[in-house]
Design an enzyme around this catalytic site. Sequence first.
Site, short mmCIF file in Angstrom:
data_model
loop_
_atom_site.label_atom_id
_atom_site.label_comp_id
_atom_site.label_asym_id
_atom_site.label_seq_id
_atom_site.Cartn_x
_atom_site.Cartn_y
_atom_site.Cartn_z
N GLY A 11 47.51 20.08 32.37
CA GLY A 11 46.29 20.78 31.99
C GLY A 11 46.45 22.29 32.01
O GLY A 11 45.52 23.01 32.33
N ARG A 13 46.54 24.54 29.81
CA ARG A 13 45.82 25.38 28.85
C ARG A 13 44.35 25.58 29.22
O ARG A 13 43.67 26.41 28.65
CB ARG A 13 45.93 24.79 27.44
N GLY A 14 43.88 24.80 30.17
CA GLY A 14 42.50 24.95 30.61
C GLY A 14 42.34 26.10 31.58
O GLY A 14 43.32 26.73 31.99
N VAL A 16 41.50 26.05 34.74
CA VAL A 16 42.11 25.75 36.05
C VAL A 16 43.63 25.78 35.96
O VAL A 16 44.30 26.46 36.73
CB VAL A 16 41.61 24.40 36.56
N TYR A 137 31.65 11.06 36.06
CA TYR A 137 32.75 11.99 36.35
C TYR A 137 33.07 11.99 37.84
O TYR A 137 34.25 11.97 38.24
CB TYR A 137 32.34 13.39 35.89
N LYS A 141 36.60 11.08 39.90
CA LYS A 141 37.25 12.00 40.83
C LYS A 141 37.40 11.39 42.22
O LYS A 141 38.42 11.60 42.90
CB LYS A 141 36.48 13.31 40.89
N TRP A 203 17.86 27.02 31.25
CA TRP A 203 17.47 25.64 31.52
C TRP A 203 17.05 25.43 32.97
O TRP A 203 17.69 25.95 33.89
CB TRP A 203 18.62 24.69 31.20
N ASP A 270 17.45 20.16 36.36
CA ASP A 270 18.02 21.11 37.31
C ASP A 270 19.37 20.64 37.85
O ASP A 270 20.20 21.44 38.26
CB ASP A 270 17.07 21.30 38.51
#
Length: 310
Positions: A11, A13-14, A16, A137, A141, A203, A270
């Site tokens: 990863g 290119r992200g 992180v 997600y 994780k 938002w 929220d």
Amino acid sequence: MEFHSKIYVAGHRGMVGSAIVKDLQSRGYNNIIAKTSTELNLIDQKAVVDFFESEKPEYVFLAAAKVGGIVSNDLYKADFIYQNLLIQSNVIHQSYKSGVKKLLFLGSTCIYPKLAPQPLKEEYLLTGVLEETNEAYAIAKIAGIKMCDAYRDQYGCNFISVMPTNLYGFNDNYDLQNSHVLPALLRKFHEAKIKNEKEVTVWGTGKPLREFLHASDMANACVYLMQKYNDKSFVNIGTGKEIQIKDLAYLIKSIVGYNGDIVFDITKPDGTPRKLTDTTKLNNLGWKHSIALEDGILKVYQDKFLNQGY
């Protein structure tokens, strides 16, 4: 890690992964393997097997993941759980099979229960119900954490996990539909300033509290832990400081130099009311963040929206 050690950053290119690569290079680690998703599809098990058999990395930073903001997490739950489970399972398993010396898995503080006591201590994992909007997600994780622990227990692998708080920094995602709150607000206020719009809509109620860590600090902590930490239990990475979304909006408004009004759209979700990490464990290991929030946001804004002519 030795300076000549072969290090794979999944990863890269992200936000992180690129921050980790930059930190490694600044320390003198230059034998870094980096493959784009086109060159190596981490969802493809055979491709991952072939990669590890040919490259044989000694150390792995697993920063690759499908990520997004509150809207995309809620809309594309199947994609988030499926792709993340495949990515981390393929990389973790092949790291074991190929004899990787050490692996660092990056999770997220969304793994904690929605109404967990604050600040969030590592031992609060699996003690309550997750936030519904990013549950898929979070479950992926959590599985990654437990997979690292299982491979450590069964095979003796030195696989560690870290849980960064909300991140921002260079190479962030500014798409208004699937970015996180801080980069989304930066883009909204910048565009409103350019277009001379009278108001910016934020938002939610603005009441939730969030903690933000610059990606450069996060990367520095990851490399530090890769060098010094070898235990089973995961480690929170954060600042231990929080800010209300409403105050964040006004801070970004000031940094951007926008003169209009702020309107809060209470029809939008929220998310979790509060999410502050307890960084006692990390601090006791000898690491503490160095980039103040206002300074970090200013640097990111200048880089993305001013220097790059966004």
